[in-house]
Every structure is written in C-alpha cells, then in structure tokens.
Write an enzyme that holds these catalytic residues in place. Structure first.
Site, PDB file in Angstrom:
ATOM      1  CD  GLU A 113      -3.659 101.377  73.204  1.00  0.00           C
ATOM      2  OE1 GLU A 113      -4.397 101.940  74.015  1.00  0.00           O
ATOM      3  OE2 GLU A 113      -2.780 100.557  73.537  1.00  0.00           O
ATOM      4  CG  ASP A 161      -0.906 103.195  75.421  1.00  0.00           C
ATOM      5  OD1 ASP A 161      -0.212 103.725  74.532  1.00  0.00           O
ATOM      6  OD2 ASP A 161      -1.824 103.784  76.007  1.00  0.00           O
ATOM      7  CE1 TYR A 167       0.972 103.599  79.090  1.00  0.00           C
ATOM      8  CE2 TYR A 167       1.253 102.746  81.308  1.00  0.00           C
ATOM      9  CZ  TYR A 167       0.607 102.722  80.088  1.00  0.00           C
ATOM     10  OH  TYR A 167      -0.414 101.835  79.874  1.00  0.00           O
TER      11      TYR A 167
END
Length: 620
Positions: free
Chosen positions: A7, A103, A305
């Site tokens: 990303e 992601d 994350y």
C-alpha cells in the site's frame, strides 16, 4: 515472476528486503523471482456520475436519483498515480502470480482489489495477512500465504460500504444543495457524517435550551470530615432550611461503620478508538493526529496493526509476550529506561494469562494494539507520547489487581441520615505503572471513588458537628470533545460508561475505527463544526443543515448503526451484499421523492464567507 503489491513505498521496501527483491527499478523492486511494487493508498475510486452519462454532470433535481445499473471504477486524476499505475499494470499483466500485500483490513483489501481489476490481472492471487511489520512477522506471513478467495467477504463489505456511501452521499448532497442550498451553498450529506453532525447539534441545543435550576445540599462536618445527607438534594430552600434547623445544635451519632476490601482490574488493552480517546484527553491530540502517529509507529515496526476495534489478544500471542516485555525493558529515552523498573517485577516467573486479555474468540482479523518489542530510536515527542501509552497499557495488563479498602460511614442527627465514603489503596498493583498520572488523568473516576483515608470512627460515638446548607445550580450536559464524540460514535449515541457494555455495542456503532477521525475532519473542513479549546461546537450552517433534514434515516445514529451492523455481517458472511445495496437504493429513492415533494420554502442561510469565495472564484 511473482508480483507483490503493497500500500506504500516504505512497506514495499521492507517486504522486498525480506524476500530478496533488492534490485531497484522505476516504480518497483526486483529479485529472487519477485517484483515488489506499491500503490499510494487509493489509486482507484468509484466512477463519478458524469462517467456514466453526460446528463448526470449538471446538478439537477430531474436527474435524481442517480442509480447506475452497474458501478464501475476509474483511476484517480493525478499524474503521479497514472505513472505508478502504468508500472503496476505492465507487471501484473505479465505476472505468473500476485501477492496482495495491502494493509490487512477492509480498506486495504478494497484498494488492492480495485487496482488488480483496473489492471486486468488474471493470474492466481494470494494474500499476505500480518498484524505487525517486524521482519519476523513478514517472514511468517510469507510462509503462510492464503488464497485471496478467503477474503472475498471482506472485499464485499468494503465494496458495499463504498457503493452505499456513493449512493447516499452523491444523491443527497445534490438533492439538498439544489433544494435548500439556493444552489449557492453545497450541503454535504454523508452516511456517517450527517448523524455524527446531528449528535453535536442535538447536544448543543440541549445546552442552549438548558435552564439552570437551584437546589440545596445539606452537609455537616464532624471530626474534620464532611458528611452529606443521604436524602440528596432539596429542590426548595424552605425544605432545606427546615432540615438544617432540625439538626442544628443536636449531637451527631455514628450509626454504622462498614469496611470492605475490593479489587480493581487493569484496564483493557487499546483498540484504536480508546487510544484516540486517551490521546485527546491527555495530550489534546485530534483523532486524525493519533491515527497518523500510531500508523507511523506501525510502519516503524514498533507497534502492531492500528486500525482495530478489539481490546483482546489471541491465545497464541501469549508465548511471544515475554520477548516483547524484554524489548520494553531495554527501551531508553534521553538516557533513562522508563520501563525497566516496571518490567523488572514481572521477570523470573510466567506472565499472568487472563481471559480479559487473551481470548481468541474475541479476535477476528487483528488483535489489540501492543508494542512489538522492537526498540524505538529517534522518536518525535508526539510519537514518544503515543508509544508510551501503548507500552504502559501492555505492561499494566500483566500486573496484579489494585487492592483497596473501602470504608462507608453512616451517621444521623435527629433521624436525618448522613454518609461519607473513603478509600485506601492497600496494594497499588497495576496502578504502579501509572504512578505519576493516574490520579490526574483518570477523567472517568467518580467523585466517591477518590482515595481518601477517614478517621477511625466507632459505631455509637457521638459529638458536636457543624451543619451547612449550600445552594447549587443544575448544570447542562457538557459539549462534546473529540474523545467523547468518538465514544458516542462507537455506541451509536448512547451514553455508556461500562466497558463491557460499550464493547457489546460496538457492533452497532457508526463508522469504523479507521474512518471516524476522517469523518470528524470532514465536518471541520465543511465548516459544520469548529473547535473552541477542546469543545466541538456546531456552526450556524451545521445547525441549519440538521434542522432542514426531516428524514430520520439521514441523521439517526441508531439507523446508521444498523447499517454498520449489516456491513459487519457481510464481512462475516451473515448478510447478503446485494440485499444491502438494494435496500439502500430503495431508501435513497424514497428520500429523493420526499424532499422534491416538500412544499415548504425552507432554505439554509448562505454564509457570507462562502459568498465571498464564490465571487472571487468567478472573477478568477
């Protein structure tokens, strides 16, 4: 050749280094049978109305509702994006296989799927799914790649969200702008944006319409301790004065002394919303600032994350926690080791494994935000503050409960009862991790829970006292801050203090943890709200817009929360995406019909500065 697509360029470079794609090319890295390329977030977007038919370019009531027979995507109109997409397209069309390294969440899935569709990719696709960017996590992820079909429902939920936002946002924004904005003021309507604005406006109206009312509190001081009448407040001065006269000059007698020990468990680990709430309370950071910082810490491999809505860890993470704790032990800021003394008491024995922390059934795609154990270097002041919150919370959950003794003392004067409560900390437990700031920053602590040691009262003792009757005024509800607004969005506007109940209501919250910050920023950008110190205040335009909207569907948090639940159910394969879109099409059609049929002459006031901008742009 296997093409990996990430990303961001920084993420692609980390992945390329791990898998041996070390040769740098224009727009990608290459080597060891891999080509690693990247997007810059969203390269593609849903087509705009004029892409379907030229008739939809002009804003007109006759064109509404605009419902394309089939939604399509287009490349964003940006030269840098077009150049990078040309590289991706060439690589993908020649690829033997693709690894989606976006992601690991709904938005990340959507971004890369759209790029693959636009590039015409036809080869098999696998999915890299990781919760941290450490070298170990990337290697583990590549060793356990999944077939992309495993994430089809995640993509369908993301696609449904995007299509739903398009249908409601574009149709209703044009509808309200033409009908009520005098075609001079854009009235932006959004599926999550508008009910969020309604929360702020409705709270502000409660405050504006609030009429303070007096009340009287009867208290008395006995042995330098203030006891308050258990009857509560008196609504008339006469009633309070009568009670005051009843007790004046008569002895105060202790009727009951109750002591009991209690425990306070450590706070839960952070999800994104609770981290944003704490950063707003403690440091005044906006939700967007906190999201940007925790994203930076994730990309620097320091935390896991961030775009998560769970406060739990899966059971298999337990084995890695000692290693993470060892990493925190070694952290140094400005020559000091802030966590060494906190980690040391946990050493030499197994870490506590609590069901309030480790519960695989409460974790879907990603777990709570925790440190990775990597040692930070050269953090900015803001990054250090956010990292410190995450690190201390992680350490705290392995500490014992805070133990306290609570004393409740009751006394009477001529049958009027009084009460005082005191709390003494016997063993701070996890509160030792927050020794310096737990008292000042624990905003949600109730007044009667404050630490206060009482004299040793004995049942039956009696003596003189000094009564007081104090006049006070009722107060309005507080303005929203970003912290309290985030909590309200999480619980669809319900005021919920209990953590477990709040957790249960997340299913019906409005927006996703990852998008709530952007929603708040949009309201600022549209000038529907402004900030006064920490307060969020609705502007006249924001208030008028909510007043104009009669359709509950557009401004009700509960109804929007039901949509959010359906989107989550699409992700977990409990609800059909096509049904969600069909329902929304019908709802939008009804709204358009009702607004166009409105016979009133309602209009929103055009803001002077907007008018000035329009005149200026016309001259230019």
């Amino acid at each position: 050749m296997i093409v990996c697509i990430a990303e961001k360029p920084s993420v692609a470079k980390d992945i390329a280094r791990i898998i041996g794609a070390t040769a740098s090319r224009d727009g990608y890295m290459e080597g060891n049978g891999y080509q690693v390329t990247w997007t810059f977030g969203h390269l593609c977007e849903l087509k705009m109305p004029e892409d379907y038919t030229p008739m939809w370019k002009a804003w007109s009531l006759t064109a509404l509702p605009m419902i394309p027979p089939r939604f399509g995507i287009r490349l964003k109109d940006d030269e840098g994006i077009k150049k990078q997409f040309a590289v991706i397209e060439r690589l993908m069309q020649a690829a033997d296989g693709i690894i989606n390294c976006g992601d690991a969440g709904q938005e990340g899935e959507l971004i890369q799927r759209w790029v693959m569709q636009k590039a015409g990719a036809t080869c098999p696709v696998q999915r890299l799914w990781i919760s941290s960017m450490t070298d170990e996590a990337i290697r583990e992820g590549f060793a356990t790649l999944k077939d992309q079909s495993n994430y089809q429902s995640l993509y369908m939920a993301g696609l449904s969200r995007a299509v739903g936002d398009w249908l409601l946002g574009i149709n209703c924004t044009r509808l309200y702008t033409i009908k009520y904005g005098q075609n001079r003021q854009v009235l932006s309507i959004g599926r999550v944006q508008t009910p969020t604005l309604a929360l702020i406006v409705n709270r502000q109206k409660e405050i504006d319409n609030f009429k303070p009312e007096p009340y009287w509190v009867l208290a008395t001081v006995y042995r330098d301790t203030t006891f308050t009448a258990t009857k509560g407040r008196f609504t008339s001065k006469e009633e309070g004065e009568q009670a005051f006269k009843t007790i004046e000059g008569k002895p105060f007698t202790i009727t009951q002394v109750e002591k009991k020990n209690g425990k306070e468990t450590p706070p839960s680990l952070y999800d994104l919303t609770s981290l944003q709430v704490d950063c707003n309370k403690k440091f005044g950071f906006s939700a967007e600032t906190t999201l940007n910082i925790i994203q930076q810490l994730y990309e620097q491999k320091l935390t896991t994350y961030p775009r998560v809505d769970t406060t739990f860890l899966p059971d298999d993470v337990y084995a890695k926690c000692p290693q993470t704790m060892n990493g925190l032990f070694q952290v140094k800021h400005a020559g000091t080791a802030p966590y060494a003394d906190l980690v040391r008491p946990l050493g030499g024995k197994p870490l506590t494994k609590s069901k309030k922390v480790f519960d695989s059934s409460k974790v879907t795609d990603h777990h709570a935000i925790i440190p990775t154990g990597m040692i930070p270097t050269a953090l900015t002041d803001m990054q250090r503050k956010v990292f410190d919150l995450v690190a201390r919370r992680f350490i705290a959950v392995f500490y014992p409960d805070c133990k306290y003794a609570q004393t409740t003392v009751l006394g009477t004067v001529d049958e009027i009862e009084f009460k005082v409560t005191g709390r003494t900390i016997l063993d701070p437990g996890w509160r030792a991790v927050y020794a310096k700031d737990v008292q000042s920053d624990d905003d949600e602590k109730k007044p009667d829970e404050e630490e206060r040691t009482l004299p040793a009262f004995q049942q039956g003792e009696s003596g003189p006292h000094q009564p007081t009757l104090t006049e006070k005024m009722t107060t309005p509800p507080p303005y929203y801050t970003e912290a309290t607004l985030l909590r309200a969005m999480e619980t669809a506007g319900k005021l919920v203090e209990d953590e477990e109940l709040r957790r249960a209501m997340k299913e019906n919250g409005i927006g996703r943890p990852s998008t709530r910050a952007a929603i708040i920023e949009t309201l600022f950008k549209r000038k529907y709200i402004r900030k006064e110190r920490k307060r969020l205040v609705a502007t006249p335009t924001g208030i008028e817009l909510i007043d104009l909207i009669r359709e509950d569907l557009l401004k009700s948090c509960e109804l929007t929360g039901i949509w959010e639940k359906k989107l989550r159910d699409i992700e977990s394969q409990k609800y059909d995406a096509q049904q969600f879109i069909s329902e929304l099409k019908a709802q939008v059609t009804t709204i358009v019909h009702d607004v166009i049929s409105d016979p009133t002459n309602r209009r929103v006031t055009v803001m002077p500065e907007e008018e000035a901008k329009k005149k200026k742009s016309k001259k230019e």
